[in-house]
Design a protein around this motif. Sequence first.
Motif, mmCIF file in Angstrom:
data_model
loop_
_atom_site.group_PDB
_atom_site.id
_atom_site.type_symbol
_atom_site.label_atom_id
_atom_site.label_comp_id
_atom_site.label_asym_id
_atom_site.label_seq_id
_atom_site.Cartn_x
_atom_site.Cartn_y
_atom_site.Cartn_z
ATOM 1 N N UNK A 64 36.528 36.804 44.558
ATOM 2 C CA UNK A 64 36.083 38.168 44.259
ATOM 3 C C UNK A 64 37.080 39.184 44.807
ATOM 4 N N UNK A 65 37.411 39.028 46.070
ATOM 5 C CA UNK A 65 38.287 39.993 46.734
ATOM 6 C C UNK A 65 39.702 39.970 46.138
ATOM 7 N N UNK A 66 40.195 38.775 45.866
ATOM 8 C CA UNK A 66 41.544 38.664 45.321
ATOM 9 C C UNK A 66 41.644 39.306 43.951
ATOM 10 N N UNK A 67 40.641 39.063 43.099
ATOM 11 C CA UNK A 67 40.658 39.640 41.757
ATOM 12 C C UNK A 67 40.565 41.154 41.820
ATOM 13 N N UNK A 68 39.681 41.677 42.665
ATOM 14 C CA UNK A 68 39.570 43.133 42.725
ATOM 15 C C UNK A 68 40.847 43.768 43.261
#
Length: 291
Positions: A64-68
């Motif tokens: 989640x964090x990497x994609x955002x």
Amino acid sequence: MIDAAFGADWSASLSRASDGELADWLAFCHQTCDLADEIAMSAFRSAAVRVDRKADGSFVTEADRTIERLIRDRVAERFPTHGIVGEEYGSAEAGGGERWYVDPIDGTHNFMRGLPLFGTLLAIERDGEVQAGMISAPALGQRWWASRGRGAWVIGGPNGSTEPRRLTVSDVTDLGDAQVLFRSIRDMEASRVADGFVRLVHRAWRERGFGDFWGYTLVSDGVAEAMLEQDLYPWDLAAPWIVVEEAGGRITDFDGRRSFERGEALATNGRLHQAVLATLHDAEGGTGEEG
């Protein structure tokens, strides 16, 4: 004021961008979702996936964090005057009238348990109206998108089609023939229309708990007639919102208002919207097509 309008022509009237801008924004969405899909699939069903709890008790993964972070960096580079609102890293305002909404993995709990119903949601708003949006679900092999006046589309799926197919809501006009979708029983029991929801599922032909983004795509594709959920944020709603409207459907809160404010969504084929609202609020009659 309750807005009762819906349909392709009405949706097109909400365009605030040129054809060139819409095409540019959609191209950006496709390119960005290609990268997001790679990140998500590299972590999906991986023993190495990192899972944490957020302050509200919900889960978040490193994917989640990497994609955002990826999306925010790409927006800042490509559209430096645009603002952004994301699930994991909040809001960043900019000087223009445009704002991006980002849900890096909608359906995080599905993702972390190995269910393929998850996807990246990306949408752009100008002057208060969503202009283009995309839902990319790599584990399903499908992607949905829409832009004002240019329709809603899907590619991929069970038949492996490589050609986009235009989405159109169903022409069902009676609740007794309608398939109603929702996120979960607990979700609707906690809603302010809990009693009405029970009436609705008993009046409908069939009900199923197909939640998150997928319910909206099924309504947009004419597979179901209504989708309900609550406890939502703008990043949950923006991309599905325009897909539903450009497919000819209608999406509002549980009072019939076109607003993210209450964190509710009722998406229908449009023809049954008023009947569903009436049922949720214990009104008699109104099981047919809206005028």
